[in-house]
Design a protein around this motif. Structure first.
Motif, short mmCIF file in Angstrom:
data_model
loop_
_atom_site.label_atom_id
_atom_site.label_comp_id
_atom_site.label_asym_id
_atom_site.label_seq_id
_atom_site.Cartn_x
_atom_site.Cartn_y
_atom_site.Cartn_z
N ASP A 1 3.22 -5.36 -4.72
CA ASP A 1 1.83 -5.51 -5.26
C ASP A 1 1.85 -4.26 -6.30
OD1 ASP A 1 0.91 -7.68 -3.79
OD2 ASP A 1 0.29 -6.21 -2.09
N SER A 2 1.13 -4.18 -7.11
CA SER A 2 0.79 -3.15 -8.09
C SER A 2 -0.72 -3.17 -8.49
CB SER A 2 1.84 -3.64 -9.25
OG SER A 2 1.80 -2.27 -10.15
N ILE A 3 -1.10 -1.74 -9.11
CA ILE A 3 -2.38 -1.59 -9.62
C ILE A 3 -2.10 -1.83 -11.11
CG2 ILE A 3 -4.24 -0.11 -10.00
CD1 ILE A 3 -3.45 1.15 -7.09
N TYR A 4 -2.88 -2.61 -11.86
CA TYR A 4 -2.62 -2.88 -13.15
C TYR A 4 -4.00 -2.10 -13.89
CZ TYR A 4 0.39 -6.99 -12.71
OH TYR A 4 1.34 -7.62 -12.47
N ILE A 5 -3.59 -1.37 -15.01
CA ILE A 5 -4.19 -0.50 -15.80
C ILE A 5 -4.08 -0.83 -17.19
CG2 ILE A 5 -4.91 1.63 -16.67
CD1 ILE A 5 -5.11 1.30 -13.59
N GLN A 6 -5.22 -1.23 -17.93
CA GLN A 6 -5.07 -1.83 -19.52
C GLN A 6 -5.60 -0.70 -20.18
OE1 GLN A 6 -6.76 -5.60 -19.95
NE2 GLN A 6 -7.00 -5.26 -22.21
N MET A 7 -5.09 -0.31 -21.20
CA MET A 7 -5.54 0.68 -22.31
C MET A 7 -5.45 -0.22 -23.74
SD MET A 7 -3.96 4.31 -21.49
CE MET A 7 -2.49 3.73 -22.41
N LEU B 1 1.75 -0.76 -14.83
CA LEU B 1 2.02 -0.96 -13.52
C LEU B 1 2.18 0.26 -12.73
CD1 LEU B 1 3.84 -4.34 -13.49
CD2 LEU B 1 1.49 -3.72 -14.00
N LEU B 2 0.93 0.57 -11.69
CA LEU B 2 1.05 1.55 -10.68
C LEU B 2 1.40 1.26 -9.31
CD1 LEU B 2 -2.00 3.40 -12.07
CD2 LEU B 2 0.48 4.54 -12.40
N LYS B 3 2.12 2.20 -8.64
CA LYS B 3 2.77 2.00 -7.21
C LYS B 3 1.25 1.56 -6.50
CE LYS B 3 6.76 4.67 -6.99
NZ LYS B 3 7.50 5.83 -6.40
N PRO B 4 1.26 0.51 -5.72
CA PRO B 4 0.08 0.35 -4.91
C PRO B 4 -0.27 1.17 -3.77
CG PRO B 4 2.03 -1.07 -4.15
CD PRO B 4 2.55 -0.13 -5.43
N ASP B 5 0.47 2.29 -3.59
CA ASP B 5 0.09 2.99 -2.38
C ASP B 5 -0.53 4.21 -2.70
OD1 ASP B 5 2.46 4.22 -3.48
OD2 ASP B 5 3.46 4.18 -1.77
N LEU B 6 -0.91 4.27 -4.29
CA LEU B 6 -1.45 5.63 -4.77
C LEU B 6 -3.06 5.58 -4.02
CD1 LEU B 6 -0.81 5.47 -8.49
CD2 LEU B 6 -0.40 7.48 -7.06
N ASP B 7 -3.50 6.89 -4.05
CA ASP B 7 -4.94 7.17 -3.60
C ASP B 7 -5.72 7.12 -4.70
OD1 ASP B 7 -4.77 9.59 -4.43
OD2 ASP B 7 -4.18 10.50 -2.40
N GLU B 8 -7.03 7.21 -4.39
CA GLU B 8 -8.07 6.80 -5.61
C GLU B 8 -7.86 8.12 -6.48
OE1 GLU B 8 -11.02 4.85 -8.01
OE2 GLU B 8 -9.88 4.24 -5.97
N ARG C 1 -2.82 -6.29 -7.84
CA ARG C 1 -2.37 -7.58 -8.05
C ARG C 1 -0.96 -7.86 -7.30
NH1 ARG C 1 -4.42 -9.71 -13.78
NH2 ARG C 1 -6.49 -8.91 -13.90
N ARG C 2 -0.76 -9.16 -6.90
CA ARG C 2 0.55 -9.50 -6.28
C ARG C 2 1.41 -9.60 -7.51
NH1 ARG C 2 3.03 -9.26 -1.59
NH2 ARG C 2 4.00 -11.07 -0.91
N LEU C 3 2.67 -9.14 -7.72
CA LEU C 3 3.77 -9.24 -8.43
C LEU C 3 4.38 -10.48 -8.31
CD1 LEU C 3 5.05 -5.54 -8.21
CD2 LEU C 3 3.73 -6.58 -10.03
#
Length: 104
Positions: A61-67, A13-20, A50-52
């Protein structure tokens, strides 16, 4: 004795305020680590913002990355050690996927 490859799934889960740009850099960084260390079948997917259920470090909120990848336990240890010190990662979880459970 050579370590055996196992299928793993890591979600972070990444911080939601990250730029692209920073988001892509982080995703590329972990893909690079996996490939450098001999992981195979590497698939990385941005699952979106997504909302936590509860706040993590004051974020709702957080950005979800799946590997998904095949690797040895040493590679997983290296990835998790790197994630622990990455200031942009709020949480991470790695599981091994049991092949027998998927063959039903």
């Amino acid at each position: 004795m050579k370590s055996q490859f196992v299928q793993y799934e890591t979600i972070y889960l990444l911080k939601p305020d990250l730029d692209e740009d920073n988001l892509l850099k982080i995703m590329d960084q972990y893909q690079g680590i996996l490939l450098e260390r001999g992981a195979t079948n590497v698939l990385i997917e941005n699952r979106g913002r997504r909302r936590l259920k509860y706040q993590i470090k004051r974020f709702r909120d957080s950005i979800y990355i799946q590997m998904n990848y095949n690797a040895t336990g040493d590679v997983v240890g290296l990835i998790e050690k790197s994630m622990k010190i990455n200031e942009f990662i709020l949480r991470y979880l790695t599981i091994s996927i049991n092949q027998k459970a998927n063959s039903v």
